[in-house]
Design a protein around this motif. Structure first.
Motif, PDB file in Angstrom:
ATOM      1  N   PRO A 206      34.598  46.619 119.397  1.00 53.52           N
ATOM      2  CA  PRO A 206      35.741  45.945 120.096  1.00 53.52           C
ATOM      3  C   PRO A 206      36.684  44.793 119.584  1.00 53.52           C
ATOM      4  O   PRO A 206      35.444  44.005 118.878  1.00 53.52           O
ATOM      5  CB  PRO A 206      34.911  45.582 121.278  1.00 53.52           C
ATOM      6  CG  PRO A 206      33.700  46.536 121.388  1.00 53.52           C
ATOM      7  CD  PRO A 206      33.489  46.712 120.029  1.00 53.52           C
ATOM      8  N   LEU A 207      37.761  44.610 119.671  1.00 51.98           N
ATOM      9  CA  LEU A 207      38.549  43.423 119.268  1.00 51.98           C
ATOM     10  C   LEU A 207      38.664  42.666 120.610  1.00 51.98           C
ATOM     11  O   LEU A 207      39.102  43.117 121.495  1.00 51.98           O
ATOM     12  CB  LEU A 207      39.698  43.979 118.612  1.00 51.98           C
ATOM     13  CG  LEU A 207      40.858  42.857 118.311  1.00 51.98           C
ATOM     14  CD1 LEU A 207      40.415  41.915 117.569  1.00 51.98           C
ATOM     15  CD2 LEU A 207      42.180  43.452 118.167  1.00 51.98           C
ATOM     16  N   ILE A 208      38.054  41.620 120.231  1.00 51.06           N
ATOM     17  CA  ILE A 208      38.711  40.440 121.802  1.00 51.06           C
ATOM     18  C   ILE A 208      39.460  39.326 120.893  1.00 51.06           C
ATOM     19  O   ILE A 208      39.345  38.857 120.023  1.00 51.06           O
ATOM     20  CB  ILE A 208      37.310  39.833 122.109  1.00 51.06           C
ATOM     21  CG1 ILE A 208      36.455  39.024 120.842  1.00 51.06           C
ATOM     22  CG2 ILE A 208      36.351  40.991 122.642  1.00 51.06           C
ATOM     23  CD1 ILE A 208      35.280  38.037 121.607  1.00 51.06           C
ATOM     24  N   LEU A 209      40.758  39.186 121.819  1.00 50.69           N
ATOM     25  CA  LEU A 209      41.661  38.280 121.395  1.00 50.69           C
ATOM     26  C   LEU A 209      41.588  36.890 122.188  1.00 50.69           C
ATOM     27  O   LEU A 209      41.446  36.773 123.185  1.00 50.69           O
ATOM     28  CB  LEU A 209      43.060  39.060 121.730  1.00 50.69           C
ATOM     29  CG  LEU A 209      43.321  40.220 121.177  1.00 50.69           C
ATOM     30  CD1 LEU A 209      44.456  40.832 121.872  1.00 50.69           C
ATOM     31  CD2 LEU A 209      43.636  40.144 119.588  1.00 50.69           C
ATOM     32  N   GLU A 210      42.006  35.722 121.233  1.00 54.15           N
ATOM     33  CA  GLU A 210      41.671  34.561 121.596  1.00 54.15           C
ATOM     34  C   GLU A 210      42.991  33.939 122.208  1.00 54.15           C
ATOM     35  O   GLU A 210      44.008  33.938 121.497  1.00 54.15           O
ATOM     36  CB  GLU A 210      41.151  33.570 120.790  1.00 54.15           C
ATOM     37  CG  GLU A 210      40.847  32.263 121.024  1.00 54.15           C
ATOM     38  CD  GLU A 210      40.259  31.375 120.045  1.00 54.15           C
ATOM     39  OE1 GLU A 210      40.093  30.155 120.278  1.00 54.15           O
ATOM     40  OE2 GLU A 210      39.924  31.813 119.020  1.00 54.15           O
ATOM     41  N   ASN A 211      43.380  33.032 123.191  1.00 53.58           N
ATOM     42  CA  ASN A 211      44.197  32.363 123.625  1.00 53.58           C
ATOM     43  C   ASN A 211      44.203  31.114 122.625  1.00 53.58           C
ATOM     44  O   ASN A 211      43.234  30.516 122.377  1.00 53.58           O
ATOM     45  CB  ASN A 211      44.352  31.875 125.057  1.00 53.58           C
ATOM     46  CG  ASN A 211      43.026  30.884 125.325  1.00 53.58           C
ATOM     47  OD1 ASN A 211      41.613  31.552 125.038  1.00 53.58           O
ATOM     48  ND2 ASN A 211      43.082  29.882 125.714  1.00 53.58           N
ATOM     49  N   VAL A 212      45.603  30.653 122.216  1.00 51.92           N
ATOM     50  CA  VAL A 212      45.643  29.467 121.279  1.00 51.92           C
ATOM     51  C   VAL A 212      46.340  28.459 122.186  1.00 51.92           C
ATOM     52  O   VAL A 212      47.086  28.461 122.873  1.00 51.92           O
ATOM     53  CB  VAL A 212      46.641  29.941 120.142  1.00 51.92           C
ATOM     54  CG1 VAL A 212      45.821  31.274 119.210  1.00 51.92           C
ATOM     55  CG2 VAL A 212      48.019  30.413 120.393  1.00 51.92           C
TER      56      VAL A 212
END
Length: 305
Positions: A156-162
């Protein structure tokens, strides 16, 4: 860095990633930094897992890679990337994705993460996490590209808010954009609560309404850190240099009451305290809040370990 033409899949073996709902509970972790490596190595400290910077190890020589193998004997490890550049108009480099898949498999990472942004344009490294124009078209393409990377890596890829300090006029709010990206992939979210708090204060929106808008059930992991600024009408800055502020602790409590978050991660990149006990207190506080969310649910943490 080599790039593939837009619309093509990265050159890595395709595999099926575990759904977000099936990911394990990791607990309260800290970012591995050389300044605190002795404290991390000490069995007296209560650290559940580690996050490492992907690019520090991706193409590293064996002696550097051996550090991960040694740490893996005690900790679960999650690689956190800076250069996937998922929001760039071209597909990520096949060489990068292949190496990432090898690294993730080598340390048996439960997931891997990177930022919802772009860091490269026309083959040039920008040296910063650049926010994306918030349109539905771009959100759809980013979501589909993230899905292709996740399939190529097989985890799984988890994406972060910047964080962002200039907010251009866009059709979608930040939260709406994130929600739209998630509509077009099966990836998870790494919700940086410090970034959320900073953006909300700098740009005048409600952090609670942000949580109302994003699919919180997709939040796998959170980042906790402390920044600087906020005085004399200056913007708050995401510096990872201070203790976690009260507002961020409050957001963590609110989030875990809404969703089964798997892991918290304490980020400190500078101004490390001489006494690791100060960081340990934050790790223990994060674990207590995280566990309280699971205790409110019928399920137990043992079910997702």
């Amino acid at each position: 860095m080599t790039t593939a033409p837009s619309g093509t899949a990265p050159a890595a073996a395709t595999a099926t990633a575990v759904p977000v709902s099936g990911l394990p509970y990791l607990g309260s972790g800290i970012g591995y930094r050389t300044e605190i490596k002795d404290a991390i190595d000490s069995p007296a400290n209560r650290i559940d897992w580690l996050e490492v910077i992907t690019e520090h190890y991706l193409f590293a020589p064996p002696d550097v890679r051996d550090v991960l193998h040694r740490l893996r004997r005690r900790f679960r490890i999650v690689p956190h990337g800076l250069e996937l550049s998922i929001g760039a108009p071209r597909e990520p480099s096949p060489r990068y994705v292949d190496a990432l898949a090898q690294l993730v498999d080598e340390i048996d990472a439960p997931w891997f993460s990177d930022h919802l942004c772009f860091t490269r344009a026309a083959g040039v490294a920008l040296g910063t996490l650049t926010p994306l124009p918030r349109t539905r078209e771009i959100a759809r393409e980013v979501g589909r590209r993230a899905q292709r990377v996740q399939a190529a890596v097989g985890r799984p890829l988890i994406l972060e808010n910047v964080t962002y300090y200039i907010d251009l006029l866009s059709p979608l709010s930040e939260a709406q954009f994130i929600a739209e990206v998630m509509e077009h992939c099966e990836c998870g979210l790494l919700l940086d609560l410090t970034n959320l708090d900073i953006n909300a204060r700098n740009h005048g929106y409600s952090a609670t309404e942000f949580l109302d808008t994003i699919p919180v059930e997709r939040v796998v992991q959170v980042h906790l850190a402390g920044g600087t600024g906020g005085e004399d009408d200056r913007m708050d800055l995401d510096t990872h240099s201070e203790p976690v502020p009260p507002a961020v602790w409050g957001l963590l409590g609110e989030l875990v009451g809404r969703a089964p978050v798997r892991a918290t991660l304490l980020e400190r990149d500078q101004n490390f305290p001489e006494d690791f006990g100060e960081l340990q207190a934050e790790l223990d506080r994060a674990r207590l809040i995280l566990d309280s969310g699971w205790d409110m649910r019928a399920g137990t943490r043992a079910e997702v370990r």
